[in-house]
Design a protein around this motif. Structure first.
Motif, PDB file in Angstrom:
ATOM      1  N   GLN A 200       0.857  -1.195   0.000  1.00 64.36           N
ATOM      2  CA  GLN A 200       0.000   0.000   0.000  1.00 64.36           C
ATOM      3  C   GLN A 200       0.892   1.244   0.000  1.00 64.36           C
ATOM      4  N   GLU A 201       0.344   2.332  -0.520  1.00 68.62           N
ATOM      5  CA  GLU A 201       1.082   3.611  -0.509  1.00 68.62           C
ATOM      6  C   GLU A 201       0.606   4.468   0.660  1.00 68.62           C
ATOM      7  N   CYS A 202       1.552   4.865   1.468  1.00 70.20           N
ATOM      8  CA  CYS A 202       1.206   5.646   2.656  1.00 70.20           C
ATOM      9  C   CYS A 202       0.543   6.964   2.241  1.00 70.20           C
ATOM     10  N   GLU A 203      -0.546   7.284   2.896  1.00 69.89           N
ATOM     11  CA  GLU A 203      -1.268   8.523   2.574  1.00 69.89           C
ATOM     12  C   GLU A 203      -0.580   9.754   3.156  1.00 69.89           C
ATOM     13  N   GLY A 204       0.397   9.517   4.035  1.00 69.07           N
ATOM     14  CA  GLY A 204       1.086  10.662   4.629  1.00 69.07           C
ATOM     15  C   GLY A 204       2.384  10.988   3.932  1.00 69.07           C
ATOM     16  N   CYS A 205       3.246   9.936   3.715  1.00 67.33           N
ATOM     17  CA  CYS A 205       4.575  10.169   3.134  1.00 67.33           C
ATOM     18  C   CYS A 205       4.759   9.518   1.766  1.00 67.33           C
ATOM     19  N   ALA A 206       3.766   8.894   1.323  1.00 66.13           N
ATOM     20  CA  ALA A 206       3.802   8.254   0.001  1.00 66.13           C
ATOM     21  C   ALA A 206       4.811   7.115  -0.094  1.00 66.13           C
ATOM     22  N   ARG A 207       5.261   6.605   1.035  1.00 68.57           N
ATOM     23  CA  ARG A 207       6.165   5.447   1.000  1.00 68.57           C
ATOM     24  C   ARG A 207       5.340   4.159   0.966  1.00 68.57           C
ATOM     25  N   PRO A 208       5.873   3.112   0.302  1.00 73.32           N
ATOM     26  CA  PRO A 208       5.127   1.843   0.260  1.00 73.32           C
ATOM     27  C   PRO A 208       5.259   1.081   1.578  1.00 73.32           C
ATOM     28  N   PHE A 209       4.210   0.419   1.940  1.00 71.22           N
ATOM     29  CA  PHE A 209       4.232  -0.446   3.118  1.00 71.22           C
ATOM     30  C   PHE A 209       3.216  -1.547   2.886  1.00 71.22           C
ATOM     31  N   ARG A 210       3.388  -2.634   3.644  1.00 72.48           N
ATOM     32  CA  ARG A 210       2.487  -3.778   3.484  1.00 72.48           C
ATOM     33  C   ARG A 210       1.347  -3.688   4.497  1.00 72.48           C
ATOM     34  N   SER A 211       0.130  -3.841   3.939  1.00 67.37           N
ATOM     35  CA  SER A 211      -1.051  -3.820   4.790  1.00 67.37           C
ATOM     36  C   SER A 211      -2.221  -4.356   3.987  1.00 67.37           C
ATOM     37  N   ALA A 212      -3.169  -4.918   4.694  1.00 68.35           N
ATOM     38  CA  ALA A 212      -4.343  -5.449   4.004  1.00 68.35           C
ATOM     39  C   ALA A 212      -5.273  -4.338   3.536  1.00 68.35           C
ATOM     40  N   VAL A 213      -5.199  -3.169   4.178  1.00 69.64           N
ATOM     41  CA  VAL A 213      -6.077  -2.047   3.823  1.00 69.64           C
ATOM     42  C   VAL A 213      -5.233  -0.793   3.627  1.00 69.64           C
ATOM     43  N   PRO A 214      -5.708   0.147   2.798  1.00 72.75           N
ATOM     44  CA  PRO A 214      -4.950   1.403   2.624  1.00 72.75           C
ATOM     45  C   PRO A 214      -4.932   2.204   3.933  1.00 72.75           C
ATOM     46  N   GLY A 215      -3.955   3.134   4.040  1.00 73.11           N
ATOM     47  CA  GLY A 215      -3.833   3.969   5.241  1.00 73.11           C
ATOM     48  C   GLY A 215      -2.449   4.559   5.333  1.00 73.11           C
TER      49      GLY A 215
END
Length: 229
Positions: A200-215
């Protein structure tokens, strides 16, 4: 009568030595008499009952004469005892030599995939033509291969390939050996597949991270949300 006496002496000797001749050649080779004289003597001996001549088919589509000589006029060859057929196959006790219907449940067995696979081996190699009894004996071993997830065509190729050259007098023995000694192991049970967590793309810093849902990623989340995790 001189020819007949000479012929009787000839017959007496050859009856003990040969009994039956296919031609007059042995007489011509053995005695100095001319072929014509021997032929006349044989005719007289045949009329007197010392020999009999029968036409027969010789090799090469030729017609020959088989001459049988007797010690006594009018004697007949001793009848031979009729040949008795002896079975060289040893059958197991209690195993009848009857037809396929003598086995209970055989018809149902022959309709199973393992039996049909065995019956079809003769299409791969005519020497693998099996009897109903052989198919009934080998079908359980083939079913064991199929139960281990070996495809039927692969089983057939394993049984029908690399066979010895020449005539196979007992093909069921070869198949029984291969089915027993070449049996593959069971496939290991596969572990449950672990799902891959998407990126997922972080909504704060735009860095990718793994998660089942966006955030938000871990660094951008409020401290309270990180503590709850």
């Amino acid at each position: 009568m001189g020819r007949l006496i000479t012929g009787r002496r000839t017959v007496s000797q050859f009856a003990r030595r040969y009994g039956i001749l296919q031609s007059q050649a042995p007489l011509t080779d053995e005695f100095p008499d001319s072929p014509d004289r021997l032929a006349k003597a044989l005719n007289e001996l045949e009329a007197a009952g010392y020999l009999s001549r029968v036409k027969h088919r010789a090799p090469g589509q030729r017609i020959g004469t088989r001459t049988t000589y007797y010690e006594c006029p009018g004697a007949k060859p001793e009848p031979r005892a009729p040949l008795r057929r002896v079975s060289l196959v040893k059958r197991e006790p209690g195993r009848a030599a009857g037809h396929a219907g003598a086995l209970p449940g055989l018809g149902e067995l022959l309709r199973q995939p393992a039996a049909q696979l065995l019956a079809g081996l003769r299409t791969l190699d005519p020497r693998l033509t099996l009897s109903v009894r052989d198919i009934a004996d080998l079908a359980p071993a083939v079913a064991q291969w199929l139960d281990r997830d070996v495809p039927g065509p692969q089983v057939a190729r394993t049984l029908a390939s690399a066979l010895p050259a020449g005539t196979l007098y007992r093909p069921s023995r070869i198949l029984a050996y291969r089915l027993e000694n070449w049996l593959p192991p069971e496939l290991p049970k596969q572990a449950a597949a672990v799902g891959v967590v998407p990126l997922q793309e972080c909504e704060g810093c735009a860095r990718p991270f793994r998660s089942a849902v966006p955030g938000h990623c871990r660094d951008c989340r409020p401290p309270s949300a990180v503590t709850e995790e």
